[in-house]
Design a protein around this motif. Structure first.
Motif, PDB file in Angstrom:
ATOM      1  N   SER A   9      26.712  49.698  43.039  1.00 14.38           N
ATOM      2  CA  SER A   9      27.974  48.961  43.006  1.00 14.38           C
ATOM      3  C   SER A   9      28.325  48.445  41.614  1.00 14.38           C
ATOM      4  CB  SER A   9      27.930  47.779  43.981  1.00 14.38           C
ATOM      5  OG  SER A   9      26.923  46.861  43.597  1.00 14.38           O
ATOM      6  N   ARG A 107      27.588  37.081  43.174  1.00 20.85           N
ATOM      7  CA  ARG A 107      28.465  37.271  42.016  1.00 20.85           C
ATOM      8  C   ARG A 107      29.950  37.180  42.377  1.00 20.85           C
ATOM      9  NH1 ARG A 107      27.053  39.758  37.519  1.00 20.85           N
ATOM     10  NH2 ARG A 107      29.044  40.858  37.555  1.00 20.85           N
ATOM     11  N   ASN A 108      30.330  37.641  43.557  1.00 19.43           N
ATOM     12  CA  ASN A 108      31.739  37.777  43.920  1.00 19.43           C
ATOM     13  C   ASN A 108      32.214  36.559  44.708  1.00 19.43           C
ATOM     14  OD1 ASN A 108      34.282  38.575  44.669  1.00 19.43           O
ATOM     15  ND2 ASN A 108      33.636  40.400  45.780  1.00 19.43           N
ATOM     16  N   ILE A 110      35.462  35.789  45.381  1.00 14.73           N
ATOM     17  CA  ILE A 110      36.761  35.972  46.035  1.00 14.73           C
ATOM     18  C   ILE A 110      36.688  35.839  47.560  1.00 14.73           C
ATOM     19  CG2 ILE A 110      38.624  37.630  46.469  1.00 14.73           C
ATOM     20  CD1 ILE A 110      38.308  38.595  43.610  1.00 14.73           C
ATOM     21  N   ASN A 129      37.485  42.016  52.278  1.00 13.99           N
ATOM     22  CA  ASN A 129      36.942  40.721  51.872  1.00 13.99           C
ATOM     23  C   ASN A 129      36.334  39.968  53.044  1.00 13.99           C
ATOM     24  OD1 ASN A 129      37.389  39.940  48.902  1.00 13.99           O
ATOM     25  ND2 ASN A 129      39.323  40.917  49.427  1.00 13.99           N
ATOM     26  N   GLU A 283      36.215  31.906  39.837  1.00 17.01           N
ATOM     27  CA  GLU A 283      35.108  32.517  39.105  1.00 17.01           C
ATOM     28  C   GLU A 283      33.791  32.073  39.717  1.00 17.01           C
ATOM     29  OE1 GLU A 283      35.441  34.753  36.623  1.00 17.01           O
ATOM     30  OE2 GLU A 283      37.631  34.593  36.744  1.00 17.01           O
ATOM     31  N   ASN A 284      32.762  32.835  39.422  1.00 10.60           N
ATOM     32  CA  ASN A 284      31.400  32.489  39.802  1.00 10.60           C
ATOM     33  C   ASN A 284      30.658  32.034  38.553  1.00 10.60           C
ATOM     34  OD1 ASN A 284      28.674  32.516  40.741  1.00 10.60           O
ATOM     35  ND2 ASN A 284      29.322  33.836  42.425  1.00 10.60           N
TER      36      ASN A 284
END
Length: 375
Positions: A9, A107-108, A110, A129, A283-284
Protein backbone atom coordinates in the motif's frame (compact mmCIF):
# COMPACT_ATOMS: atom_id res chain seq x y z
CA UNK A 1 15.26 -12.84 13.14
CA UNK A 2 12.95 -12.68 10.15
CA UNK A 3 10.76 -9.59 9.59
CA UNK A 4 8.26 -9.32 6.73
CA UNK A 5 7.04 -5.83 5.81
CA UNK A 6 3.84 -5.58 3.80
CA UNK A 7 4.50 -2.47 1.70
CA UNK A 8 1.97 -3.08 -1.08
CA UNK A 9 0.00 0.00 0.00
CA UNK A 10 3.06 2.31 0.02
CA UNK A 11 2.13 3.96 -3.27
CA UNK A 12 2.03 7.63 -2.26
CA UNK A 13 4.86 9.92 -1.18
CA UNK A 14 4.36 9.79 2.58
CA UNK A 15 4.21 6.00 2.82
CA UNK A 16 7.22 5.57 0.56
CA UNK A 17 9.24 8.24 2.39
CA UNK A 18 8.61 6.50 5.70
CA UNK A 19 9.57 3.06 4.40
CA UNK A 20 12.72 4.26 2.64
CA UNK A 21 13.97 6.09 5.73
CA UNK A 22 13.17 3.11 7.94
CA UNK A 23 15.22 0.85 5.67
CA UNK A 24 18.07 3.36 5.43
CA UNK A 25 18.67 3.01 9.16
CA UNK A 26 18.72 -0.73 9.80
CA UNK A 27 20.60 -1.76 12.95
CA UNK A 28 23.69 -3.89 12.54
CA UNK A 29 22.51 -7.40 13.43
CA UNK A 30 23.99 -10.47 11.80
CA UNK A 31 20.83 -12.52 12.35
CA UNK A 32 18.48 -10.00 10.73
CA UNK A 33 16.53 -10.75 7.56
CA UNK A 34 13.96 -8.28 6.20
CA UNK A 35 11.62 -9.21 3.38
CA UNK A 36 9.68 -6.33 1.85
CA UNK A 37 6.50 -7.16 -0.06
CA UNK A 38 6.72 -4.45 -2.69
CA UNK A 39 6.64 -3.91 -6.48
CA UNK A 40 9.86 -3.31 -8.42
CA UNK A 41 9.12 0.40 -8.89
CA UNK A 42 9.44 1.01 -5.16
CA UNK A 43 13.09 2.00 -4.80
CA UNK A 44 14.70 0.64 -1.65
CA UNK A 45 18.17 1.05 -0.15
CA UNK A 46 20.76 -1.57 -1.07
CA UNK A 47 21.35 -3.56 2.12
CA UNK A 48 22.40 -7.21 2.58
CA UNK A 49 19.54 -7.84 5.05
CA UNK A 50 16.82 -6.65 2.62
CA UNK A 51 15.01 -8.89 0.15
CA UNK A 52 12.04 -8.05 -2.04
CA UNK A 53 9.08 -10.32 -2.80
CA UNK A 54 6.32 -9.62 -5.29
CA UNK A 55 3.72 -12.30 -6.10
CA UNK A 56 2.36 -13.13 -9.54
CA UNK A 57 -1.12 -12.47 -8.15
CA UNK A 58 -2.32 -8.90 -8.99
CA UNK A 59 -1.98 -6.81 -5.83
CA UNK A 60 -2.17 -3.27 -7.23
CA UNK A 61 -5.95 -3.28 -6.87
CA UNK A 62 -7.05 -3.02 -3.19
CA UNK A 63 -9.69 -5.74 -3.61
CA UNK A 64 -7.41 -8.32 -5.24
CA UNK A 65 -4.64 -7.38 -2.80
CA UNK A 66 -6.96 -8.10 0.14
CA UNK A 67 -7.82 -11.49 -1.36
CA UNK A 68 -4.11 -12.35 -1.69
CA UNK A 69 -3.43 -11.21 1.88
CA UNK A 70 -6.24 -13.35 3.25
CA UNK A 71 -5.60 -16.50 1.20
CA UNK A 72 -1.90 -16.57 0.39
CA UNK A 73 -0.01 -14.31 2.79
CA UNK A 74 -0.39 -16.72 5.76
CA UNK A 75 1.19 -19.50 3.67
CA UNK A 76 4.02 -17.22 2.61
CA UNK A 77 4.72 -16.18 6.22
CA UNK A 78 4.78 -19.83 7.25
CA UNK A 79 7.24 -20.80 4.47
CA UNK A 80 9.42 -17.79 5.23
CA UNK A 81 9.51 -18.55 8.97
CA UNK A 82 8.48 -14.97 9.75
CA UNK A 83 8.89 -13.75 13.32
CA UNK A 84 7.01 -10.50 12.61
CA UNK A 85 4.57 -9.20 10.03
CA UNK A 86 4.81 -5.40 9.93
CA UNK A 87 1.93 -3.60 8.17
CA UNK A 88 2.81 0.13 8.06
CA UNK A 89 -0.26 0.76 5.88
CA UNK A 90 -2.48 0.21 8.92
CA UNK A 91 -4.58 -2.76 7.80
CA UNK A 92 -3.84 -6.39 8.67
CA UNK A 93 -6.08 -8.28 6.26
CA UNK A 94 -5.13 -11.88 6.94
CA UNK A 95 -4.23 -14.16 9.82
CA UNK A 96 -0.65 -15.00 10.73
CA UNK A 97 0.96 -18.34 11.63
CA UNK A 98 1.41 -19.28 15.24
CA UNK A 99 4.47 -17.61 16.72
CA UNK A 100 4.43 -14.72 14.24
CA UNK A 101 3.87 -11.32 15.85
CA UNK A 102 1.88 -8.53 14.19
CA UNK A 103 2.97 -4.90 14.12
CA UNK A 104 0.74 -2.25 12.59
CA UNK A 105 0.72 1.52 12.31
CA UNK A 106 -1.86 4.30 12.32
CA UNK A 107 -1.24 6.78 9.50
CA UNK A 108 -4.58 7.61 7.83
CA UNK A 109 -6.72 9.99 9.91
CA UNK A 110 -9.43 10.63 7.30
CA UNK A 111 -11.73 7.68 8.20
CA UNK A 112 -11.81 9.00 11.79
CA UNK A 113 -12.45 12.67 11.03
CA UNK A 114 -16.20 13.35 10.83
CA UNK A 115 -15.68 16.83 9.43
CA UNK A 116 -13.62 15.57 6.49
CA UNK A 117 -16.01 12.68 5.89
CA UNK A 118 -18.75 15.27 5.59
CA UNK A 119 -16.96 16.71 2.55
CA UNK A 120 -17.05 13.35 0.77
CA UNK A 121 -20.19 12.72 -1.32
CA UNK A 122 -22.07 9.48 -0.81
CA UNK A 123 -20.59 6.78 -3.03
CA UNK A 124 -17.61 4.45 -3.30
CA UNK A 125 -15.19 6.78 -1.55
CA UNK A 126 -17.49 7.13 1.46
CA UNK A 127 -17.93 3.33 1.58
CA UNK A 128 -14.17 2.82 1.29
CA UNK A 129 -13.52 5.07 4.29
CA UNK A 130 -16.21 3.28 6.31
CA UNK A 131 -14.52 -0.05 5.54
CA UNK A 132 -11.11 1.38 6.41
CA UNK A 133 -12.46 2.66 9.74
CA UNK A 134 -13.56 -0.84 10.72
CA UNK A 135 -10.48 -2.62 9.32
CA UNK A 136 -8.00 -0.26 10.96
CA UNK A 137 -9.67 -0.44 14.37
CA UNK A 138 -9.76 -4.22 14.15
CA UNK A 139 -6.10 -4.34 13.09
CA UNK A 140 -4.89 -2.05 15.87
CA UNK A 141 -6.90 -3.74 18.60
CA UNK A 142 -5.59 -7.15 17.55
CA UNK A 143 -1.94 -6.26 16.89
CA UNK A 144 0.92 -7.17 19.21
CA UNK A 145 2.36 -3.66 18.68
CA UNK A 146 0.70 -0.53 17.28
CA UNK A 147 2.86 2.42 16.25
CA UNK A 148 1.22 5.85 16.44
CA UNK A 149 2.89 8.85 14.82
CA UNK A 150 1.33 11.51 17.04
CA UNK A 151 -0.04 11.61 20.57
CA UNK A 152 -3.15 13.29 19.20
CA UNK A 153 -3.92 10.36 16.88
CA UNK A 154 -3.21 7.89 19.65
CA UNK A 155 -5.73 9.65 21.86
CA UNK A 156 -8.39 9.51 19.14
CA UNK A 157 -8.01 5.75 18.72
CA UNK A 158 -7.71 4.91 22.41
CA UNK A 159 -11.11 6.53 22.95
CA UNK A 160 -12.61 4.09 20.44
CA UNK A 161 -10.96 0.79 21.32
CA UNK A 162 -8.41 -0.86 23.59
CA UNK A 163 -4.88 -1.02 22.14
CA UNK A 164 -2.81 -3.79 23.79
CA UNK A 165 0.67 -2.37 23.16
CA UNK A 166 0.76 1.23 21.84
CA UNK A 167 3.84 3.38 21.26
CA UNK A 168 4.17 6.88 19.79
CA UNK A 169 7.01 7.38 17.30
CA UNK A 170 6.71 10.55 15.19
CA UNK A 171 8.18 10.83 11.72
CA UNK A 172 11.46 12.60 11.05
CA UNK A 173 12.81 15.31 8.76
CA UNK A 174 15.21 14.54 5.93
CA UNK A 175 18.61 16.25 6.04
CA UNK A 176 17.93 17.88 2.69
CA UNK A 177 15.10 19.91 4.25
CA UNK A 178 17.04 21.29 7.19
CA UNK A 179 17.78 25.01 7.57
CA UNK A 180 18.51 27.58 4.90
CA UNK A 181 21.47 26.76 2.71
CA UNK A 182 22.71 29.68 0.61
CA UNK A 183 24.17 27.15 -1.84
CA UNK A 184 20.75 25.71 -2.71
CA UNK A 185 19.93 27.12 -6.13
CA UNK A 186 16.63 28.89 -6.69
CA UNK A 187 14.31 26.76 -8.86
CA UNK A 188 14.73 27.84 -12.48
CA UNK A 189 10.99 27.85 -13.17
CA UNK A 190 10.39 30.63 -10.62
CA UNK A 191 10.18 34.22 -11.70
CA UNK A 192 12.17 36.81 -9.78
CA UNK A 193 10.74 38.12 -6.53
CA UNK A 194 9.64 36.86 -3.12
CA UNK A 195 6.88 34.35 -2.53
CA UNK A 196 4.67 32.73 0.09
CA UNK A 197 4.71 28.95 -0.24
CA UNK A 198 2.05 26.34 0.43
CA UNK A 199 2.82 22.68 -0.34
CA UNK A 200 -0.12 20.23 -0.26
CA UNK A 201 -2.30 18.25 -2.61
CA UNK A 202 -5.61 19.91 -3.45
CA UNK A 203 -7.96 18.07 -1.11
CA UNK A 204 -10.82 20.06 0.41
CA UNK A 205 -9.43 19.66 3.94
CA UNK A 206 -6.17 21.28 2.84
CA UNK A 207 -8.07 24.59 2.54
CA UNK A 208 -6.44 26.06 -0.57
CA UNK A 209 -9.66 27.97 -1.18
CA UNK A 210 -9.43 29.70 2.20
CA UNK A 211 -5.69 30.37 1.72
CA UNK A 212 -6.26 32.09 -1.63
CA UNK A 213 -9.19 34.01 -0.14
CA UNK A 214 -6.99 35.12 2.75
CA UNK A 215 -4.16 36.14 0.43
CA UNK A 216 -6.64 38.28 -1.54
CA UNK A 217 -7.38 40.21 1.67
CA UNK A 218 -3.73 41.26 2.13
CA UNK A 219 -2.94 44.92 1.46
CA UNK A 220 -1.97 45.45 -2.19
CA UNK A 221 1.68 46.25 -1.46
CA UNK A 222 2.16 42.84 0.21
CA UNK A 223 0.56 41.08 -2.75
CA UNK A 224 2.89 43.00 -5.04
CA UNK A 225 5.94 42.05 -2.99
CA UNK A 226 5.00 38.41 -2.27
CA UNK A 227 3.39 36.08 -4.79
CA UNK A 228 1.49 33.02 -3.54
CA UNK A 229 2.99 29.76 -4.79
CA UNK A 230 0.92 26.57 -4.50
CA UNK A 231 2.65 23.21 -4.99
CA UNK A 232 0.80 19.91 -4.92
CA UNK A 233 -1.20 17.45 -6.99
CA UNK A 234 -3.92 19.51 -8.61
CA UNK A 235 -5.79 16.93 -10.70
CA UNK A 236 -8.59 16.70 -8.14
CA UNK A 237 -12.05 18.30 -7.72
CA UNK A 238 -10.88 20.87 -5.17
CA UNK A 239 -8.36 22.36 -7.59
CA UNK A 240 -10.93 23.51 -10.15
CA UNK A 241 -12.75 25.50 -7.48
CA UNK A 242 -9.48 27.22 -6.54
CA UNK A 243 -8.71 28.01 -10.19
CA UNK A 244 -12.13 29.65 -10.52
CA UNK A 245 -11.55 31.67 -7.35
CA UNK A 246 -8.17 32.93 -8.57
CA UNK A 247 -9.74 34.07 -11.82
CA UNK A 248 -12.74 35.66 -10.11
CA UNK A 249 -10.48 37.63 -7.75
CA UNK A 250 -8.18 38.77 -10.58
CA UNK A 251 -5.14 37.09 -9.01
CA UNK A 252 -3.83 35.24 -12.08
CA UNK A 253 -0.60 37.23 -12.03
CA UNK A 254 -0.10 36.87 -8.27
CA UNK A 255 -1.07 33.24 -7.51
CA UNK A 256 0.80 30.40 -9.22
CA UNK A 257 -0.24 26.74 -9.11
CA UNK A 258 2.76 24.60 -10.05
CA UNK A 259 1.05 21.25 -9.49
CA UNK A 260 3.10 18.29 -8.33
CA UNK A 261 6.86 18.82 -7.97
CA UNK A 262 9.34 15.92 -7.62
CA UNK A 263 10.11 15.31 -3.96
CA UNK A 264 13.85 15.85 -4.38
CA UNK A 265 13.22 19.34 -5.77
CA UNK A 266 11.05 20.53 -2.87
CA UNK A 267 13.87 21.67 -0.51
CA UNK A 268 14.85 24.48 -2.88
CA UNK A 269 11.29 25.84 -2.90
CA UNK A 270 11.17 25.79 0.90
CA UNK A 271 14.59 27.36 1.31
CA UNK A 272 13.85 30.37 -0.92
CA UNK A 273 10.35 31.11 0.45
CA UNK A 274 9.74 34.29 2.39
CA UNK A 275 6.96 32.57 4.36
CA UNK A 276 5.68 28.98 4.46
CA UNK A 277 2.02 28.10 5.09
CA UNK A 278 0.42 24.84 6.12
CA UNK A 279 -3.38 24.99 6.25
CA UNK A 280 -4.58 21.39 6.61
CA UNK A 281 -7.30 20.52 9.11
CA UNK A 282 -6.82 16.72 9.04
CA UNK A 283 -3.42 15.18 9.72
CA UNK A 284 -1.86 12.37 11.70
CA UNK A 285 1.79 13.43 11.57
CA UNK A 286 2.13 16.47 9.26
CA UNK A 287 5.28 15.74 7.25
CA UNK A 288 4.96 18.97 5.26
CA UNK A 289 4.84 21.03 8.45
CA UNK A 290 7.96 19.25 9.73
CA UNK A 291 9.78 19.92 6.45
CA UNK A 292 8.71 23.57 6.62
CA UNK A 293 10.19 23.88 10.10
CA UNK A 294 13.35 22.12 8.98
CA UNK A 295 13.92 24.69 6.24
CA UNK A 296 14.27 27.39 8.86
CA UNK A 297 11.73 29.73 7.30
CA UNK A 298 8.96 31.56 9.21
CA UNK A 299 6.04 29.13 9.40
CA UNK A 300 2.30 29.81 9.63
CA UNK A 301 0.23 26.75 10.44
CA UNK A 302 -3.31 25.59 10.92
CA UNK A 303 -4.27 25.61 14.60
CA UNK A 304 -6.11 22.27 14.31
CA UNK A 305 -4.49 19.38 16.17
CA UNK A 306 -2.01 17.76 15.77
CA UNK A 307 -0.26 20.72 14.13
CA UNK A 308 0.43 22.53 17.45
CA UNK A 309 1.78 19.24 18.83
CA UNK A 310 4.58 19.37 16.25
CA UNK A 311 5.02 23.09 15.72
CA UNK A 312 5.01 24.02 19.39
CA UNK A 313 5.96 27.68 19.85
CA UNK A 314 8.02 27.69 16.65
CA UNK A 315 5.05 28.48 14.38
CA UNK A 316 2.29 31.07 14.31
CA UNK A 317 -1.21 29.63 14.04
CA UNK A 318 -4.45 30.49 12.26
CA UNK A 319 -7.87 28.96 11.79
CA UNK A 320 -7.85 27.21 8.39
CA UNK A 321 -11.58 27.88 8.13
CA UNK A 322 -11.18 31.67 8.34
CA UNK A 323 -9.70 33.68 5.42
CA UNK A 324 -9.70 36.76 7.66
CA UNK A 325 -7.57 35.02 10.27
CA UNK A 326 -5.22 33.68 7.59
CA UNK A 327 -4.81 37.20 6.16
CA UNK A 328 -4.22 38.76 9.59
CA UNK A 329 -1.56 36.22 10.55
CA UNK A 330 0.20 36.53 7.18
CA UNK A 331 0.27 40.32 7.51
CA UNK A 332 1.63 40.05 11.06
CA UNK A 333 4.68 38.10 9.85
CA UNK A 334 5.21 40.03 6.61
CA UNK A 335 5.08 43.38 8.41
CA UNK A 336 7.47 42.53 11.24
CA UNK A 337 10.97 41.41 10.24
CA UNK A 338 12.00 40.80 13.85
CA UNK A 339 9.00 38.55 14.44
CA UNK A 340 9.74 36.64 11.21
CA UNK A 341 13.35 36.11 12.33
CA UNK A 342 12.16 34.87 15.73
CA UNK A 343 9.92 32.31 14.03
CA UNK A 344 12.75 31.22 11.72
CA UNK A 345 15.17 30.68 14.59
CA UNK A 346 12.57 28.82 16.63
CA UNK A 347 11.75 26.62 13.63
CA UNK A 348 15.36 25.44 13.38
CA UNK A 349 15.41 24.47 17.06
CA UNK A 350 12.00 22.75 16.91
CA UNK A 351 13.01 20.76 13.83
CA UNK A 352 15.95 19.20 15.69
CA UNK A 353 13.43 17.14 17.69
CA UNK A 354 12.46 15.20 14.56
CA UNK A 355 15.02 13.02 12.86
CA UNK A 356 14.55 9.95 10.64
CA UNK A 357 17.43 8.13 12.30
CA UNK A 358 15.76 8.53 15.70
CA UNK A 359 12.43 7.42 14.22
CA UNK A 360 13.98 4.31 12.69
CA UNK A 361 16.02 3.43 15.80
CA UNK A 362 12.93 3.62 18.00
CA UNK A 363 10.87 1.59 15.54
CA UNK A 364 13.41 -1.21 15.18
CA UNK A 365 14.03 -1.29 18.94
CA UNK A 366 10.34 -1.82 19.66
CA UNK A 367 10.04 -4.53 17.01
CA UNK A 368 13.16 -6.35 18.26
CA UNK A 369 11.89 -6.17 21.84
CA UNK A 370 8.60 -7.74 20.73
CA UNK A 371 10.50 -10.67 19.20
CA UNK A 372 12.95 -11.05 22.07
CA UNK A 373 10.18 -11.02 24.70
CA UNK A 374 8.39 -13.85 22.86
CA UNK A 375 11.40 -16.17 23.08
Amino acid sequence: MNIVINAFSARLGGGQTYLINLLRHIPDRSDLKITVLAPEELQMPDHPAINRYYPSWPVTNPLTRTIWEKLFLPRYLRRAGADVLFCPGGVVAGTVPRGCKVVTMFRNMIPFDKRVLGYIPFGLQRIRNWLLYRAMLRSMSGADLTIFISDYARGVIEKLTSIPNPVTIPHGIGKEFREVDINVARPECLAEGEYILYVSRFDVYKHHYEVVSGYAKLPAHYQKQFRLLLIGESDMPGAERVHELIKALGLDDRVTILGAVPYKQLPAYYHHAGLVLFASSCENCPNILLESLGAGRPVLSSDVMPMPEFGGEAAAYFSPFSPDDIANKMERVLSDDAYARTLSEAAVLQAKKYDWEKTADSTWSNIFKLIDDAK
